[in-house]
Motif scaffolding. Structure first.
Motif, PDB file in Angstrom:
ATOM      1  N   PHE A  11      16.481  12.880  53.737  1.00 11.78           N
ATOM      2  CA  PHE A  11      16.901  13.911  54.233  1.00 11.78           C
ATOM      3  C   PHE A  11      17.574  14.817  53.476  1.00 11.78           C
ATOM      4  CE2 PHE A  11      16.424  11.253  58.075  1.00 11.78           C
ATOM      5  CZ  PHE A  11      15.741  11.871  58.652  1.00 11.78           C
ATOM      6  N   LEU A  12      17.396  16.245  53.341  1.00 13.51           N
ATOM      7  CA  LEU A  12      18.478  16.985  52.742  1.00 13.51           C
ATOM      8  C   LEU A  12      19.165  17.761  53.586  1.00 13.51           C
ATOM      9  CD1 LEU A  12      16.005  18.535  50.016  1.00 13.51           C
ATOM     10  CD2 LEU A  12      17.441  16.811  49.614  1.00 13.51           C
ATOM     11  N   VAL A  13      20.348  17.696  53.405  1.00  8.12           N
ATOM     12  CA  VAL A  13      21.457  18.613  54.409  1.00  8.12           C
ATOM     13  C   VAL A  13      21.887  19.683  53.483  1.00  8.12           C
ATOM     14  CG1 VAL A  13      23.286  18.471  55.800  1.00  8.12           C
ATOM     15  CG2 VAL A  13      21.800  16.275  55.449  1.00  8.12           C
ATOM     16  N   ASP A  14      21.706  20.777  53.883  1.00 10.95           N
ATOM     17  CA  ASP A  14      22.096  21.949  53.098  1.00 10.95           C
ATOM     18  C   ASP A  14      23.182  22.755  54.116  1.00 10.95           C
ATOM     19  OD1 ASP A  14      21.814  24.139  51.252  1.00 10.95           O
ATOM     20  OD2 ASP A  14      21.319  25.411  53.035  1.00 10.95           O
ATOM     21  N   ILE A  15      24.315  22.846  53.401  1.00 12.27           N
ATOM     22  CA  ILE A  15      25.512  23.306  54.129  1.00 12.27           C
ATOM     23  C   ILE A  15      25.873  24.657  53.597  1.00 12.27           C
ATOM     24  CG2 ILE A  15      27.997  22.876  54.656  1.00 12.27           C
ATOM     25  CD1 ILE A  15      27.038  19.706  54.439  1.00 12.27           C
ATOM     26  N   GLU A  16      26.202  25.627  54.489  1.00 14.45           N
ATOM     27  CA  GLU A  16      26.718  26.814  54.217  1.00 14.45           C
ATOM     28  C   GLU A  16      28.079  27.206  54.791  1.00 14.45           C
ATOM     29  OE1 GLU A  16      25.768  29.194  51.884  1.00 14.45           O
ATOM     30  OE2 GLU A  16      24.024  28.154  51.109  1.00 14.45           O
ATOM     31  N   ARG A  53      30.775  27.723  44.905  1.00 17.96           N
ATOM     32  CA  ARG A  53      31.217  26.737  46.052  1.00 17.96           C
ATOM     33  C   ARG A  53      31.102  28.054  47.355  1.00 17.96           C
ATOM     34  NH1 ARG A  53      37.053  24.506  47.110  1.00 17.96           N
ATOM     35  NH2 ARG A  53      36.605  23.489  49.173  1.00 17.96           N
ATOM     36  N   THR A  54      29.835  27.993  47.942  1.00 20.12           N
ATOM     37  CA  THR A  54      29.212  28.445  49.082  1.00 20.12           C
ATOM     38  C   THR A  54      28.999  27.509  50.376  1.00 20.12           C
ATOM     39  OG1 THR A  54      27.035  28.503  48.285  1.00 20.12           O
ATOM     40  CG2 THR A  54      28.243  30.544  47.780  1.00 20.12           C
ATOM     41  N   GLY A  55      29.220  26.451  49.966  1.00 17.54           N
ATOM     42  CA  GLY A  55      28.814  25.286  50.831  1.00 17.54           C
ATOM     43  C   GLY A  55      28.728  23.791  50.079  1.00 17.54           C
ATOM     44  N   GLY A  56      27.742  22.926  50.594  1.00 17.38           N
ATOM     45  CA  GLY A  56      27.672  21.787  49.819  1.00 17.38           C
ATOM     46  C   GLY A  56      26.257  21.206  50.263  1.00 17.38           C
ATOM     47  N   SER A  57      25.735  20.149  49.543  1.00 13.77           N
ATOM     48  CA  SER A  57      24.667  19.445  49.885  1.00 13.77           C
ATOM     49  C   SER A  57      24.814  17.908  50.387  1.00 13.77           C
ATOM     50  CB  SER A  57      23.539  19.592  48.862  1.00 13.77           C
ATOM     51  OG  SER A  57      23.301  21.111  48.617  1.00 13.77           O
ATOM     52  N   ILE A  58      23.960  17.582  50.788  1.00 13.80           N
ATOM     53  CA  ILE A  58      23.880  16.069  50.898  1.00 13.80           C
ATOM     54  C   ILE A  58      22.507  15.472  51.021  1.00 13.80           C
ATOM     55  CG2 ILE A  58      24.369  14.145  52.673  1.00 13.80           C
ATOM     56  CD1 ILE A  58      26.478  16.074  53.920  1.00 13.80           C
ATOM     57  N   GLY A  81      33.576  24.973  63.857  1.00 14.35           N
ATOM     58  CA  GLY A  81      32.661  26.305  63.327  1.00 14.35           C
ATOM     59  C   GLY A  81      32.739  26.889  62.144  1.00 14.35           C
ATOM     60  N   LEU A  82      32.977  25.822  61.189  1.00 14.92           N
ATOM     61  CA  LEU A  82      33.213  26.555  59.753  1.00 14.92           C
ATOM     62  C   LEU A  82      31.808  26.575  59.018  1.00 14.92           C
ATOM     63  CD1 LEU A  82      36.466  24.425  58.838  1.00 14.92           C
ATOM     64  CD2 LEU A  82      36.021  26.682  59.684  1.00 14.92           C
ATOM     65  N   ILE A  83      30.925  25.795  59.269  1.00 16.41           N
ATOM     66  CA  ILE A  83      29.596  25.754  58.608  1.00 16.41           C
ATOM     67  C   ILE A  83      28.281  26.092  59.382  1.00 16.41           C
ATOM     68  CG2 ILE A  83      30.575  24.267  56.655  1.00 16.41           C
ATOM     69  CD1 ILE A  83      29.029  21.929  58.195  1.00 16.41           C
ATOM     70  N   ALA A  84      27.284  26.308  58.691  1.00 17.04           N
ATOM     71  CA  ALA A  84      25.916  26.174  59.264  1.00 17.04           C
ATOM     72  C   ALA A  84      25.341  25.307  58.517  1.00 17.04           C
ATOM     73  CB  ALA A  84      25.284  27.429  59.240  1.00 17.04           C
ATOM     74  N   ALA A  85      24.487  24.237  59.031  1.00 13.91           N
ATOM     75  CA  ALA A  85      23.842  23.154  58.437  1.00 13.91           C
ATOM     76  C   ALA A  85      22.514  22.968  58.842  1.00 13.91           C
ATOM     77  CB  ALA A  85      24.765  22.025  58.611  1.00 13.91           C
ATOM     78  N   SER A  86      21.586  22.821  57.938  1.00 13.83           N
ATOM     79  CA  SER A  86      20.220  22.612  58.173  1.00 13.83           C
ATOM     80  C   SER A  86      19.756  21.122  57.686  1.00 13.83           C
ATOM     81  CB  SER A  86      19.089  23.696  57.458  1.00 13.83           C
ATOM     82  OG  SER A  86      19.262  23.518  56.152  1.00 13.83           O
ATOM     83  N   VAL A  87      18.839  20.755  58.345  1.00  9.76           N
ATOM     84  CA  VAL A  87      18.360  19.059  57.844  1.00  9.76           C
ATOM     85  C   VAL A  87      16.932  19.393  57.651  1.00  9.76           C
ATOM     86  CG1 VAL A  87      18.176  16.911  58.653  1.00  9.76           C
ATOM     87  CG2 VAL A  87      20.326  18.231  59.503  1.00  9.76           C
TER      88      VAL A  87
END
Length: 99
Positions: A11-16, A53-58, A81-87
């Motif tokens: 999985f790619l986790v995209d964090i904003e 630095r707008t978020g992170g990735s996993i 409630g600091l981020i929106a994440a998509s998997v």
């Protein structure tokens, strides 16, 4: 030998960030402890901040998407409630040796 077990999905986790970075910083230590737990439990293979630095990735692994999503829901960045994440699940067709 692969670091990805045969019974695992990738999985790619995209964090904003959805708030100003100044509001994220007070929760960073708790988030990093959560990330450490993700590695210890075998979910995380690689992680880090985006540039800029707008978020992170996993890059993560789990037997089922729902297991990973349940774990990610415990991240202090999520609970505060600091981020929106998509998997995104993906099937690697090619990898470097060892991956």
């Amino acid at each position: 030998m692969s670091i990805i077990p045969a019974d695992q999905n990738l999985f790619l986790v995209d964090i904003e960030y959805v708030v100003d970075l100044a509001l994220v910083e007070p929760h960073m230590q708790a988030h990093l402890a959560f990330v450490d737990e993700g590695y210890a439990r075998g979910f995380f293979l690689a992680s880090g901040p985006k540039v800029p630095r707008t978020g992170g990735s996993i890059i993560a692994t789990a037997p089922e998407r729902s297991m990973l999503e349940e774990f990610l829901a415990r991240d202090p960045f999520v609970t505060e409630g600091l981020i929106a994440a998509s998997v995104t699940e993906f099937m690697p067709r090619r990898t470097v040796t060892g991956l």
